[in-house]
Design a protein around this motif. Structure first.
Motif, PDB file in Angstrom:
ATOM      1  N   GLU A  91       0.840  -1.187   0.000  1.00  0.00           N
ATOM      2  CA  GLU A  91       0.000   0.000   0.000  1.00  0.00           C
ATOM      3  C   GLU A  91       0.878   1.240   0.000  1.00  0.00           C
ATOM      4  N   LEU A  92       0.311   2.350  -0.472  1.00  0.00           N
ATOM      5  CA  LEU A  92       1.043   3.603  -0.579  1.00  0.00           C
ATOM      6  C   LEU A  92       0.342   4.701   0.201  1.00  0.00           C
ATOM      7  N   GLY A  93       1.148   5.661   0.668  1.00  0.00           N
ATOM      8  CA  GLY A  93       0.612   6.826   1.349  1.00  0.00           C
ATOM      9  C   GLY A  93       0.212   7.909   0.369  1.00  0.00           C
ATOM     10  N   PRO A  94      -0.125   9.101   0.877  1.00  0.00           N
ATOM     11  CA  PRO A  94      -0.587  10.197   0.003  1.00  0.00           C
ATOM     12  C   PRO A  94       0.431  10.613  -1.050  1.00  0.00           C
ATOM     13  N   LEU A  95       1.733  10.477  -0.744  1.00  0.00           N
ATOM     14  CA  LEU A  95       2.762  10.887  -1.700  1.00  0.00           C
ATOM     15  C   LEU A  95       3.169   9.774  -2.649  1.00  0.00           C
TER      16      LEU A  95
ATOM     17  N   GLY B 203       0.736   2.080 -13.330  1.00  0.00           N
ATOM     18  CA  GLY B 203       0.483   1.863 -11.916  1.00  0.00           C
ATOM     19  C   GLY B 203      -0.382   2.965 -11.348  1.00  0.00           C
ATOM     20  N   GLY B 204      -1.128   2.649 -10.291  1.00  0.00           N
ATOM     21  CA  GLY B 204      -1.981   3.668  -9.702  1.00  0.00           C
ATOM     22  C   GLY B 204      -2.795   3.137  -8.547  1.00  0.00           C
ATOM     23  N   THR B 205      -3.736   3.961  -8.087  1.00  0.00           N
ATOM     24  CA  THR B 205      -4.591   3.637  -6.948  1.00  0.00           C
ATOM     25  C   THR B 205      -6.019   4.071  -7.248  1.00  0.00           C
ATOM     26  N   PHE B 206      -6.947   3.591  -6.417  1.00  0.00           N
ATOM     27  CA  PHE B 206      -8.334   4.033  -6.509  1.00  0.00           C
ATOM     28  C   PHE B 206      -8.498   5.357  -5.768  1.00  0.00           C
ATOM     29  N   GLY B 207      -9.432   6.174  -6.242  1.00  0.00           N
ATOM     30  CA  GLY B 207      -9.779   7.413  -5.559  1.00  0.00           C
ATOM     31  C   GLY B 207      -9.334   8.653  -6.296  1.00  0.00           C
ATOM     32  N   TRP B 208     -10.006   9.767  -5.970  1.00  0.00           N
ATOM     33  CA  TRP B 208      -9.652  11.080  -6.518  1.00  0.00           C
ATOM     34  C   TRP B 208      -9.717  12.110  -5.400  1.00  0.00           C
ATOM     35  N   PRO B 209      -8.727  13.005  -5.334  1.00  0.00           N
ATOM     36  CA  PRO B 209      -7.528  13.115  -6.172  1.00  0.00           C
ATOM     37  C   PRO B 209      -6.586  11.923  -5.980  1.00  0.00           C
ATOM     38  N   PRO B 210      -5.692  11.671  -6.937  1.00  0.00           N
ATOM     39  CA  PRO B 210      -4.788  10.517  -6.850  1.00  0.00           C
ATOM     40  C   PRO B 210      -3.963  10.543  -5.570  1.00  0.00           C
ATOM     41  N   GLY B 211      -3.941   9.408  -4.858  1.00  0.00           N
ATOM     42  CA  GLY B 211      -3.134   9.283  -3.655  1.00  0.00           C
ATOM     43  C   GLY B 211      -3.795   9.762  -2.387  1.00  0.00           C
ATOM     44  N   GLN B 212      -4.880  10.519  -2.480  1.00  0.00           N
ATOM     45  CA  GLN B 212      -5.519  11.030  -1.267  1.00  0.00           C
ATOM     46  C   GLN B 212      -6.191   9.882  -0.526  1.00  0.00           C
ATOM     47  N   PRO B 213      -5.851   9.658   0.762  1.00  0.00           N
ATOM     48  CA  PRO B 213      -6.423   8.523   1.498  1.00  0.00           C
ATOM     49  C   PRO B 213      -7.909   8.707   1.740  1.00  0.00           C
ATOM     50  N   SER B 214      -8.609   7.586   1.815  1.00  0.00           N
ATOM     51  CA  SER B 214     -10.036   7.619   2.101  1.00  0.00           C
ATOM     52  C   SER B 214     -10.261   7.677   3.600  1.00  0.00           C
ATOM     53  N   GLU B 215     -11.504   7.828   4.006  1.00  0.00           N
ATOM     54  CA  GLU B 215     -11.824   7.952   5.422  1.00  0.00           C
ATOM     55  C   GLU B 215     -11.468   6.671   6.174  1.00  0.00           C
ATOM     56  N   GLY B 216     -10.761   6.835   7.294  1.00  0.00           N
ATOM     57  CA  GLY B 216     -10.399   5.704   8.133  1.00  0.00           C
ATOM     58  C   GLY B 216      -9.176   4.944   7.673  1.00  0.00           C
TER      59      GLY B 216
ATOM     60  N   LYS C 138     -19.557   4.224 -14.106  1.00  0.00           N
ATOM     61  CA  LYS C 138     -20.663   5.150 -14.307  1.00  0.00           C
ATOM     62  C   LYS C 138     -21.579   5.236 -13.091  1.00  0.00           C
ATOM     63  N   GLU C 139     -21.952   4.101 -12.504  1.00  0.00           N
ATOM     64  CA  GLU C 139     -22.923   4.103 -11.414  1.00  0.00           C
ATOM     65  C   GLU C 139     -22.303   4.527 -10.093  1.00  0.00           C
ATOM     66  N   SER C 140     -21.205   3.901  -9.713  1.00  0.00           N
ATOM     67  CA  SER C 140     -20.620   4.139  -8.391  1.00  0.00           C
ATOM     68  C   SER C 140     -19.708   5.353  -8.342  1.00  0.00           C
ATOM     69  N   LYS C 141     -19.286   5.856  -9.502  1.00  0.00           N
ATOM     70  CA  LYS C 141     -18.322   6.954  -9.590  1.00  0.00           C
ATOM     71  C   LYS C 141     -16.966   6.587  -8.980  1.00  0.00           C
ATOM     72  N   SER C 142     -16.703   5.299  -8.833  1.00  0.00           N
ATOM     73  CA  SER C 142     -15.364   4.869  -8.422  1.00  0.00           C
ATOM     74  C   SER C 142     -14.388   5.181  -9.540  1.00  0.00           C
ATOM     75  N   VAL C 143     -13.176   5.588  -9.172  1.00  0.00           N
ATOM     76  CA  VAL C 143     -12.202   5.991 -10.175  1.00  0.00           C
ATOM     77  C   VAL C 143     -10.865   5.318  -9.888  1.00  0.00           C
ATOM     78  N   LEU C 144     -10.268   4.778 -10.929  1.00  0.00           N
ATOM     79  CA  LEU C 144      -8.929   4.191 -10.868  1.00  0.00           C
ATOM     80  C   LEU C 144      -8.005   5.080 -11.686  1.00  0.00           C
ATOM     81  N   THR C 145      -7.063   5.746 -11.002  1.00  0.00           N
ATOM     82  CA  THR C 145      -6.163   6.693 -11.653  1.00  0.00           C
ATOM     83  C   THR C 145      -4.805   6.043 -11.876  1.00  0.00           C
ATOM     84  N   LEU C 146      -4.274   6.168 -13.095  1.00  0.00           N
ATOM     85  CA  LEU C 146      -3.045   5.482 -13.481  1.00  0.00           C
ATOM     86  C   LEU C 146      -2.036   6.457 -14.061  1.00  0.00           C
ATOM     87  N   GLN C 147      -0.758   6.107 -13.899  1.00  0.00           N
ATOM     88  CA  GLN C 147       0.322   6.803 -14.578  1.00  0.00           C
ATOM     89  C   GLN C 147       1.317   5.767 -15.084  1.00  0.00           C
ATOM     90  N   ARG C 148       1.979   6.080 -16.188  1.00  0.00           N
ATOM     91  CA  ARG C 148       2.951   5.141 -16.748  1.00  0.00           C
ATOM     92  C   ARG C 148       4.143   5.014 -15.804  1.00  0.00           C
TER      93      ARG C 148
END
Length: 624
Positions: free
Chosen positions: A128-132, A443-456, A562-572
């Motif tokens: 797992e990765l932190g905000p940075l 490579g990447g993570t779920f959520g927007w903005p990229p890298g921002q941790p979710s609640e909890g 489309k329904e859940s608005k979940s986002v997977l953000t990637l970078q090369r």
């Protein structure tokens, strides 16, 4: 007269070729393959002598094959010539790239990169990765194997990495073959014949004594390296000849037993300073060349102590009495000297017992039908071989690597793998090109903005996806195959398509967010319609739901359901560069460290404490 003209023409041609300026000669050689140079050398004796002796020609070939250019001069010191170095680079180049296995489901990714006069297989650990992101937390990795070049440039020897009783160990073996179009890398046992059928006693010595080390340049090696309690064949005895019975004909259970036995007998405990030494150049700012060269010399000395072979009689004795005697009795029998006649009777009776035991316990393969006369109606190549038959096909047994090409079926860019082979499978990596700009590793993570941790949660799971293009029914599709998932428990099957985008269908949905983490306006360059995988693991091929792929500024990709608005953000990503900046963690036992075949849905590679010799972390990586 004509003979003199021919000689002059040869001298003129070779002299003109070798007399070209260095930059021109290097430019010409860089556009030729090693096979082309060999064909050119066949034109005449003069060109043959000129090409064979020219260091500049083969140096250009070495640069063309892709290793770090600034290290070539250091690598040249370990081989006889640049031609020998080119031989090694060309032989192992097909192994470079990304290799995978289906298990565990979180991902089993092994990246093969250049070492120091070697190639090194590195496993990427799910994390797992932190905000940075990776800028603040290095990528975790563990070594799997490495292949070394000898003085003639042959990739003949390798070391398997593993762990035994909490200690870092190396397991020497041989490289059987490397095919240029290989897509499967197999770990096998190799039975070979010695050139001399009656080796002298000075070539055989028990593991607890080191009579041959006194002549070594470094007598302290006898105290540094702990070897297994078995009689080992000394490497300088003779060049072994390969047997005719392939390891692949053994039943899976017998093959694995033999691999574990050989690994336990040839293991070398690695000193802490050698275990913490780098395996490859970490960055251009670190002067690792001297450390890498010293480490290679120590590995060569270790090969002199233990060439990775055990006597066939030792293997028969251990396998035949494993279920009836304790390990102490087996070692005592193996170490106790006895008359030659008594030895022959003992080994003969054990081999007979093993043959009788294996004959009763063997079960015919279900794929081969047995006729009334007792003969199999299937092909003889598909019949399983008896373990004692394989052992009798050689005088010595050792570990081996074999890179071969097999016909594999695929499902959405993921190969269908054999459950009964201890193997890794190469992923075909497409390169970006016009009209297919997004191919490659991301490579990447779920959520927007990229890298921002979710609640909890303070960290997010790191995903590695292999993006490849495929034409289906006239439509160009971009398939994002999951090869690594950093969750604690798998949510998406390994090798499944995280999303599929239709590259000839413009998306109609708008990007849900207007600003990025830096409060900058989000710029959408392109969007494509597609479908993404349904969350949750429960079946082999999960369903999918509609979504859109967005191409954002700074080269980012974002797939939004489309329904859940979940986002997977990637970078090369450049995996090799990430590994150079990463941190090493302890490995698994040798056989499962190469290929983990047991079905698992958690992170089996992160269950050992990281000591200070491997990493700056002082905590335990929490198992999934």
């Amino acid at each position: 007269m004509s003979g003199g003209v021919a000689v002059e023409a040869e001298d003129c041609g070779s002299g003109f070729f070798i007399g070209l300026p260095d930059d021109v000669l290097a430019l010409i050689s860089a556009w030729l393959r090693p096979g082309d140079l060999c064909a050119l050398a066949l034109c005449c004796r003069g060109l043959h002598a000129a090409i064979a002796a020219s260091e500049r020609v083969w140096l250009a070939q070495c640069r063309r094959l892709g290793p770090p250019p600034h290290l070539l001069s250091r690598w040249r010191m370990g081989v006889r010539s640049y031609r020998a170095l080119c031989r090694f680079l060309a032989a192992v180049a097909p192994l470079l790239g990304i290799w995978v296995h289906q298990n565990p489901e979180l991902g089993n990714v092994v990246c093969v990169i250049w070492g120091f006069l070697s190639i090194v297989g590195i496993r990427v650990i799910p994390q797992e990765l932190g905000p940075l992101g990776l800028d603040a937390k290095p990528l975790l990795w563990a070594p799997v194997f490495e292949i070394l070049a000898d003085a003639n440039g042959a990739p003949s020897r390798f070391f398997l990495h593993g762990r035994d009783c909490g200690d870092e160990c190396l397991y020497p073996g041989s490289v059987r073959s490397i095919e240029s179009s290989c897509n499967v890398l197999l770990l096998e046992a190799d039975a070979r014949h010695m050139v001399s059928t009656c080796p002298s006693k000075q070539h055989l010595f028990p593991a607890r004594s080191f009579p041959a080390i006194s002549e070594s340049k470094r007598p302290s090696l006898a105290r540094q390296y702990c070897r297994s309690y078995a009689t080992v064949i000394y490497r300088s005895l003779a060049a072994p000849r390969a047997s005719s019975l392939p390891f692949s004909r053994l039943p899976f259970r017998d093959g694995r037993r033999l691999l574990e036995l050989v690994a336990a007998r040839v293991r070398l405990k690695v000193p802490r300073d050698l275990a913490s030494a780098p395996l490859f150049e970490r960055s251009s700012f670190c002067d690792d060349a001297s450390l890498l060269a010293d480490r290679r010399l120590e590995l060569i000395e270790m090969l002199k102590l233990n060439g990775g072979w055990i006597n066939r009689d030792v293997a028969e004795l251990a396998l035949g009495l494993m279920e009836h005697r304790s390990a102490e009795n087996i070692n005592a029998i193996g170490d106790r000297p006895c008359p030659a006649a008594h030895q022959r009777r003992a080994f003969s009776s054990i081999a007979g017992y093993l043959k009788q035991f294996m004959g009763r316990s063997s079960i015919p393969s279900a794929s081969c039908s047995i006729s009334r006369n007792g003969n199999s109606s299937g092909s003889s190549k598909n019949k399983h071989a008896q373990l004692d038959e394989f052992l009798r096909s050689g005088d010595i047994i050792g570990l081996s690597l074999r890179a071969t090409h097999m016909r594999l079926t695929t499902y959405r860019a993921w190969p269908n793998m054999h459950d009964s082979r201890i193997a890794l499978y190469k992923l075909p990596l497409q390169g970006p090109m016009a009209g297919r700009e997004y191919a490659g590793l991301w490579g990447g993570t779920f959520g927007w903005p990229p890298g921002q941790p979710s609640e909890g949660k303070s960290e997010k799971a790191l995903f590695f996806l292999l993006l490849s293009y495929e034409e289906v029914e006239g439509h160009l599709l971009l398939i994002a195959t999951k090869i690594l998932e950093g969750t604690h428990y798998v949510l998406h099957p390994n090798g499944s398509a995280m999303f599929i985008a239709k590259m000839d269908e413009i998306g109609s949905e708008a990007f849900p967010w207007e600003t990025s983490a830096e409060s900058l306006q989000v710029e959408v360059k392109n969007s494509y319609s597609g479908e993404g995988i349904v969350s949750g693991y429960g079946f082999q091929y999960p369903g999918s739901k509609p979504g859109s792929l967005f191409v954002l500024q700074n080269g980012l990709l974002a797939f939004v359901w489309k329904e859940s608005k979940s986002v997977l953000t990637l970078q090369r990503v450049d995996l090799q560069e990430l590994l150079k900046k990463g941190e090493r963690v302890p490995v698994l036992p040798p056989i499962v460290n190469f290929a983990y075949l047991t079905k698992s849905y958690s992170n089996v590679f992160a269950g050992f404490p990281i000591n200070s010799g491997h990493s700056s972390f002082q905590t335990m990586i929490s198992p999934a």
